[in-house]
Enzyme design. Structure first.
Site, mmCIF file in Angstrom:
data_model
loop_
_atom_site.group_PDB
_atom_site.id
_atom_site.type_symbol
_atom_site.label_atom_id
_atom_site.label_comp_id
_atom_site.label_asym_id
_atom_site.label_seq_id
_atom_site.Cartn_x
_atom_site.Cartn_y
_atom_site.Cartn_z
ATOM 1 N N ASP A 37 36.159 39.830 46.471
ATOM 2 C CA ASP A 37 34.724 39.558 46.300
ATOM 3 C C ASP A 37 34.037 39.278 47.638
ATOM 4 O O ASP A 37 34.681 38.841 48.596
ATOM 5 C CB ASP A 37 34.519 38.328 45.403
ATOM 6 C CG ASP A 37 34.906 38.614 43.968
ATOM 7 O OD1 ASP A 37 34.962 39.794 43.579
ATOM 8 O OD2 ASP A 37 35.158 37.632 43.238
HETATM 9 N N1 URA Z 1 39.780 37.280 41.698
HETATM 10 C C1 URA Z 1 38.475 37.017 41.919
HETATM 11 O O1 URA Z 1 37.837 36.351 41.118
HETATM 12 N N2 URA Z 1 37.911 37.512 43.025
HETATM 13 C C2 URA Z 1 38.582 38.221 43.951
HETATM 14 O O2 URA Z 1 38.017 38.645 44.960
HETATM 15 C C3 URA Z 1 39.945 38.481 43.716
HETATM 16 C C4 URA Z 1 40.507 37.998 42.574
#
Ligand code: URA
Length: 245
Positions: free
Chosen positions: A106
């Site tokens: 993310d």
């Molecule tokens: N889980 C999440 O919520 N975000 C990420 O970037 C990776 C795994």
């Protein structure tokens, strides 16, 4: 670089499908170092040997690269953003190959991101079917009780189905928040954040520290490095076992 079967090299170079490449060989259209290839079993080194199809040298046969970046927060892990936000490729401007991230992290997450120009490898390592383990350090609001961690390991229900942690443990706790280590095998969008929200402890920070056999180590934020031969071998082994299943 190991020797590979000639039809596989042609397929990887994007000349033709594996089957069409086999036909090209049997039709005598392929040569290695000036010798027409007469059998399908012949192997070559695409980076050293002069391979020609219909008299034309195979161009653009790029060496495969696999890079590990320590992604800081505030960067997208996709190659391009229509809204013009910073992307991880901003750190990799000197890398001339077209590389893709293996799975996503993310915008507000940080840590280990693998990038490669090997489409097959990226596919095998990020496809849910292959269940590669990913380890995260997560800071959450509050301190989850043991029974909540058991719930994460047994499975929680999210809007797109059940999600389970392979393991989950508390590593540090303060009055208002805590750090945990969680291992998951899936790569669904915002999976870890949604799992912790499901047990009532929203994620405040998320850092990926392992992807399959590869560890982030102490690489500074925004820095990247090539994988070591040992790490590449581990990933290739994993790819081979996963693609057999
Ligand atoms: N889980 C999440 O919520 N975000 C990420 O970037 C990776 C795994």
């Amino acid at each position: 670089m190991a020797l590979e079967r000639i039809q596989k090299i042609l397929a990887k170079a994007g000349i033709a499908s594996r089957r069409e490449a086999e036909r090209m060989v049997t039709e005598g259209r392929v040569s290695v170092n000036g010798q027409v290839v007469e059998r399908l079993g012949v192997k070559a080194d695409p980076f050293k040997d002069h391979i020609k199809v219909d008299g034309k040298r195979l161009k653009h046969f790029e060496p495969k690269i696999i890079l590990l970046l320590n992604k800081p927060r505030g960067y997208l892990s996709t190659a391009k953003d229509p809204q013009g936000r910073p992307t991880v490729l901003d750190f990799l401007k000197n890398v001339k190959s077209r590389i893709y991230p293996v799975g996503r992290l993310d915008f507000d997450a940080e840590g280990l991101l693998l990038l490669t120009n090997d489409g097959d490898l990226a596919h095998h390592l990020s496809h849910p079917r292959f269940s590669v383990r990913k380890t995260y350090f997560v800071k959450v609001a509050g301190v989850p009780e043991e029974k909540k961690l058991i719930q994460l390991k047994r499975g929680v229900y999210l809007e797109d189905g059940e999600a389970k942690a392979v393991s989950c443990s508390l590593i540090r706790q303060k009055e208002k928040n805590s750090w945990l280590r969680i291992v998951v095998t899936e790569g669904r969008n915002h999976l870890v954040k949604r799992m912790f929200s499901a047990i009532g402890h929203p994620v405040l920070k998320l850092k990926r520290v392992e992807y399959g056999p590869i560890q982030l180590g102490d690489l500074p934020f925004g820095q990247f490095r090539s994988l070591t031969p040992d790490e590449i071998e581990k990933l290739r082994k994993l790819e081979a076992t996963k693609s057999k299943n």
